[in-house]
Design a protein around this motif. Structure first.
Motif, PDB file in Angstrom:
ATOM      1  N   GLN A  83       0.830  -1.187   0.000  1.00  0.00           N
ATOM      2  CA  GLN A  83       0.000   0.000   0.000  1.00  0.00           C
ATOM      3  C   GLN A  83       0.867   1.240   0.000  1.00  0.00           C
ATOM      4  N   THR A  88      -2.356  -5.393  -5.111  1.00  0.00           N
ATOM      5  CA  THR A  88      -3.653  -4.807  -5.456  1.00  0.00           C
ATOM      6  C   THR A  88      -3.567  -3.294  -5.264  1.00  0.00           C
ATOM      7  N   VAL A  89      -4.533  -2.596  -5.808  1.00  0.00           N
ATOM      8  CA  VAL A  89      -4.591  -1.146  -5.630  1.00  0.00           C
ATOM      9  C   VAL A  89      -4.854  -0.841  -4.157  1.00  0.00           C
ATOM     10  N   THR A 126      -3.592   8.206  -3.119  1.00  0.00           N
ATOM     11  CA  THR A 126      -4.751   7.685  -2.391  1.00  0.00           C
ATOM     12  C   THR A 126      -5.685   8.799  -1.927  1.00  0.00           C
ATOM     13  N   ALA A 143     -10.677   2.389 -10.398  1.00  0.00           N
ATOM     14  CA  ALA A 143     -10.239   1.776  -9.145  1.00  0.00           C
ATOM     15  C   ALA A 143     -11.102   2.233  -7.979  1.00  0.00           C
ATOM     16  N   PRO A 200      -0.004  -2.273  -9.794  1.00  0.00           N
ATOM     17  CA  PRO A 200      -1.302  -1.615  -9.574  1.00  0.00           C
ATOM     18  C   PRO A 200      -1.241  -0.570  -8.474  1.00  0.00           C
ATOM     19  N   GLY A 201      -1.832   0.582  -8.782  1.00  0.00           N
ATOM     20  CA  GLY A 201      -1.976   1.636  -7.785  1.00  0.00           C
ATOM     21  C   GLY A 201      -0.749   2.464  -7.533  1.00  0.00           C
ATOM     22  N   SER A 251       0.448   1.734 -12.509  1.00  0.00           N
ATOM     23  CA  SER A 251      -0.814   1.853 -13.248  1.00  0.00           C
ATOM     24  C   SER A 251      -1.426   3.241 -13.128  1.00  0.00           C
ATOM     25  N   PHE A 252      -0.990   4.038 -12.123  1.00  0.00           N
ATOM     26  CA  PHE A 252      -1.503   5.400 -11.942  1.00  0.00           C
ATOM     27  C   PHE A 252      -0.460   6.453 -12.321  1.00  0.00           C
TER      28      PHE A 252
END
Length: 628
Positions: free
Chosen positions: A5, A621-622, A445, A378, A584-585, A558-559
Motif C-alpha cells: 500500500q 492490489t490497488v 490515495t 479503481a 497496480p496503484g 498503473s496510476f
C-alpha cells in the motif's frame, strides 16, 4: 495474501527533494532515422534540419580553425546510423548526406544482398546501411575528440544545500569530457560521480549505473535515498550514481534562479492567463541570456552528449560490463545509450518509461486521460470509495469546467514557522493536480477525496498536492532540462497536432485547460519557453527507436500520469528480450514505492536472461483510497 500500500510517510527533505524534482518526464521528438529489424540503420533522405546546433562563443575567445586529418574507412556494425557516423567523423550529424552520396554503389550492393520490402520507395531499401559494409568517409575530417578522463576526488560536503553528505560507503570523482564533442579543441566540463560500494565482501564484477530523471535531476541526491531502501540494490554490486552534465555537483551547474522564482509565483496566478505564460518565457529568456553570456554552449546539453558522457564513464572506469538502470528521463537516456553505445551493457532496467521514438508532448494529455480512467475505475471497484464518491468522473469534469470559469483562491497554512502560501486553482490546476499526484507517494490515495472536496468548494487538499509536486529552488539543472526538451521534442512538435491530440483524449475538458500541458509547472508552457531558450533542434536521429536483444526489465505504475504505460509498451516493441511489469496503484518511480519492485529488480540483475522471480507482483492490489 500480501498487499503493498501507498502510505503517507514522514516526508524528510531528502525524499521530498528527490521525488518532486526529478520526475519531470524528459521527452524526445519524432525524427526520421529508423533501424531495421536486423540491426541495420537508415537515414531518410532530405535536407539538413533547420535550427541545427549552434555554438555560443566563449567570452574573450578568438576564432579557432579546427584541426583536420585524413578520413578513415568505416565498417558498419549493428546499431550504426549515418547521422552518428557524420557526427563522429565529420563533426556534425547533419552532414550524413555526404557519407551517403560518397557510398551509393556500396550501399546499393549491400541492399541487394539483404532482400526485403523496399523502404520509402527506393531501390536501396530507403538508405539503410548494413553491418559489414565498408563506407568511405569523405574528407577532410576534424581531429578526434580528446579522450575523457576520470580523476578520484573527495565526495562533496553536501549534495545540495541543507542535504547531508554522502557516507563513507561512497567513493567519488569527476569525469572530464568535452562540452561539445563536435569541437575537439573546445572547453571541457566535469561530471560528478559517486560509487556506492557493494555490501558483499566479494562483489560481482558488473556494477549498476544509475541514470536519474528530470531532465536536470541530481543522481547524487538519489544515492542518499537508495542507501535506505530494501532490498538493497547494492547487496552484491557497486552502484554508480552520476550528476549528468549541467546538474547537481557537476561543473558547470546550469541552474536558473529566475525560473525557480517564477514557478513559486505561478501557483498564485491563474495558470491559463496568457500573462502567466509571458512571465514564464521571460524568466527562461533571462536565464538563457545570463548562462550564454558566461560562455556556456547551451546547445551541447542534450541526450546525445549526455549518453556519450555515460559511455565514456564506463571506459574511463575500466568496467567491462555494467547494468543500466534508468528512471523517468533516465529511461530515455538509457534507451539512447543502448542504441548508440551498446558496448558493455549487460542488462537494462527501465522504470517509468520515456520512449525516445515517440512525440511525447503529443502524448501527455493521453497519458493523463489513461490515469484519470484508471483512478476512477479503481475508486468504483472499492466499496468505500464508490459509496463516498458515486460519480467521481462526472464530478471531476464538472468541477474542472466550473473552475475554468471561476478559479478558486486557497490559503495553505505554513508548517514549521513557514509563511502561508496562496494557491489559485483554476480548471487546469485541478486537471493537472491528478497528474502530479503520481509524484509524491502519499498523494494518489487522496485524489478522489481532493476532487470531491473541491467540488464542494474546499480546495485545501488539492492545493497541498499541487505544492507537493513543485521542485525545490536550486535543484533542477535547467540547462539540461531545456536542452533536452527543446532540442529533442518541442522543436519537432506541431502545436495544432498537440491540441488535436489533447481534445481527442479528453473531449469533456475545456479547450483553455488543454492549451497547457499536464506536468509540473515548468512543462506546462514548454513551447513558449523553448522559443525563448532558442537552442535549435537536435539531429533527427535522436528519435530513432532502440532495437536490442540486451535483456531488459520495464516497470510502470498503473496510476503514472507523467509517463504512463503506453510509452513502456511502445519501447518494448524494439527490445526482443524484454518484460514489462505494471504495478497496480503505483505512480511515478516504481523502485521508490515498492519493495516488491526492488526485489524483482535485484533478482533480474542476478538472472537477466531468465528465471528471475516476479511472483510478488501477482499479490499486489490497488491500495484503498482515503475517504475521510
Amino acid at each position: 495474501m500480501r498487499r503493498e500500500q501507498l502510505r503517507e510517510p514522514e516526508r524528510p527533505r531528502i525524499r521530498r527533494l528527490r521525488r518532486t524534482a526529478r520526475a519531470v518526464v524528459g521527452c524526445v521528438a519524432v525524427g526520421s532515422v529508423v533501424f531495421s529489424p536486423g540491426g541495420a540503420a537508415s537515414a531518410r533522405p532530405g535536407p539538413a534540419p533547420s535550427g541545427t546546433r549552434t555554438t555560443e562563443p566563449l567570452q574573450a575567445a578568438t576564432p579557432r580553425t579546427p584541426v583536420e586529418r585524413a578520413c578513415p574507412t568505416h565498417t558498419v556494425v549493428s546499431g550504426d546510423r549515418l547521422s552518428q557516423l557524420a557526427l563522429r567523423y565529420l563533426g556534425g550529424a547533419d552532414r550524413w548526406p555526404e557519407i551517403y552520396e560518397a557510398n551509393q554503389p556500396a550501399l546499393r550492393s549491400a541492399a541487394r544482398e539483404h532482400p526485403g520490402p523496399p523502404v520509402f520507395g527506393t531501390d536501396d531499401h530507403g538508405h539503410w546501411i548494413f553491418p559489414g559494409t565498408a563506407l568511405r568517409i569523405p574528407g577532410p575530417c576534424p581531429a578526434p575528440t580528446r579522450p575523457a578522463g576520470y580523476v578520484p576526488a573527495a565526495c562533496p560536503p553536501s549534495v545540495l544545500p541543507g542535504v547531508p553528505a554522502l557516507g563513507t560507503e561512497f567513493s567519488c570523482g569527476y569525469l572530464t569530457v568535452p562540452e561539445n564533442r563536435a569541437e575537439p579543441d573546445g572547453r571541457t566540463i566535469r561530471i560528478a560521480v559517486a560509487r556506492l560500494r557493494a555490501a558483499a565482501a566479494q562483489p560481482r564484477p558488473d556494477p549498476v549505473v544509475w541514470l536519474t530523471g528530470g531532465p536536470g535531476g541530481s543522481g547524487l541526491l538519489d544515492a542518499l535515498t537508495v542507501t535506505r531502501l530494501k532490498p538493497a540494490i547494492n547487496a552484491d554490486r557497486d552502484v554508480i550514481f552520476v550528476d549528468q552534465r549541467g546538474t547537481g555537483r557537476s561543473e558547470p551547474l546550469l541552474n536558473c534562479p529566475e525560473i525557480d522564482a517564477f514557478t513559486r509565483k505561478a501557483v498564485t496566478r491563474v495558470a491559463t492567463d496568457p500573462e502567466t505564460t509571458r512571465n514564464g518565457a521571460a524568466a527562461a529568456l533571462a536565464c538563457r541570456t545570463r548562462l550564454s553570456g558566461s560562455g556556456h554552449d547551451l546547445s551541447a546539453y542534450d541526450t546525445t552528449e549526455n549518453a556519450a558522457d555515460i559511455a565514456d564513464l564506463r571506459t574511463a572506469l575500466g568496467i567491462e560490463e555494467w547494468n543500466v538502470y534508468g528512471v523517468s528521463y533516465g529511461t530515455d537516456l538509457a534507451l539512447q545509450l543502448l542504441r548508440d553505445h551498446p558496448q558493455g551493457i549487460r542488462s537494462t532496467v527501465l522504470d517509468s518509461v520515456v520512449a525516445p521514438h515517440l512525440n511525447l508532448l503529443e502524448g501527455l494529455w493521453t497519458n493523463a486521460a489513461d490515469q484519470y480512467g484508471a483512478v476512477f475505475a479503481a475508486c468504483a471497484a472499492q466499496p468505500a470509495c464508490r459509496s463516498a464518491y458515486p460519480d467521481l468522473r462526472a464530478e471531476f469534469n464538472a468541477t474542472v469546467q466550473r473552475l475554468d470559469r471561476r478559479p478558486l483562491t486557497v490559503t495553505v497554512p505554513g508548517e514549521g514557522g513557514a509563511p502561508d502560501t496562496t494557491v489559485v486553482i483554476d480548471g487546469y490546476q485541478l486537471a493537472n493536480m491528478v497528474v502530479v499526484a503520481a509524484l509524491p507517494p502519499w498523494a494518489l490515495t487522496t485524489v478522489p477525496a481532493a476532487i470531491h472536496a473541491l467540488a464542494a468548494g474546499n480546495g485545501l487538499p488539492a492545493a497541498r498536492t499541487i505544492l507537493a509536486g513543485q521542485s525545490p529552488p536550486g535543484f533542477v539543472g535547467w540547462g539540461l532540462f531545456y536542452g533536452v526538451v527543446c532540442r529533442e521534442q518541442a522543436a519537432f512538435t506541431d502545436r495544432r497536432k498537440l491540441q488535436a491530440a489533447a481534445a481527442a483524449s479528453l473531449p469533456d475538458l475545456p479547450e483553455r485547460v488543454l492549451s497547457l500541458l499536464p506536468q509540473q509547472e515548468f512543462v506546462s508552457r514548454i513551447l513558449s519557453d523553448c522559443q525563448a531558450w532558442d537552442v535549435g533542434r537536435a539531429d533527427p536521429g535522436v528519435s530513432a527507436p532502440t532495437r536490442s536483444d540486451v535483456p531488459t526489465l520495464l516497470m510502470s505504475g498503473s496510476f503514472d500520469g507523467p509517463a504512463g504505460t503506453r510509452w513502456a509498451t511502445a519501447a518494448a516493441t524494439g527490445l526482443t528480450r524484454s518484460r514489462h511489469l505494471v504495478f497496480p496503484g503505483l505512480g511515478h518511480a516504481v523502485f521508490d514505492q515498492s519493495d516488491c519492485a526492488r526485489a524483482i529488480l535485484v533478482s533480474f540483475l542476478d538472472r537477466p536472461s531468465g528465471g528471475y522471480d516476479t511472483s510478488c507482483a501477482d499479490t499486489l492490489t490497488v491500495p484503498p483510497f482515503r475517504t475521510d
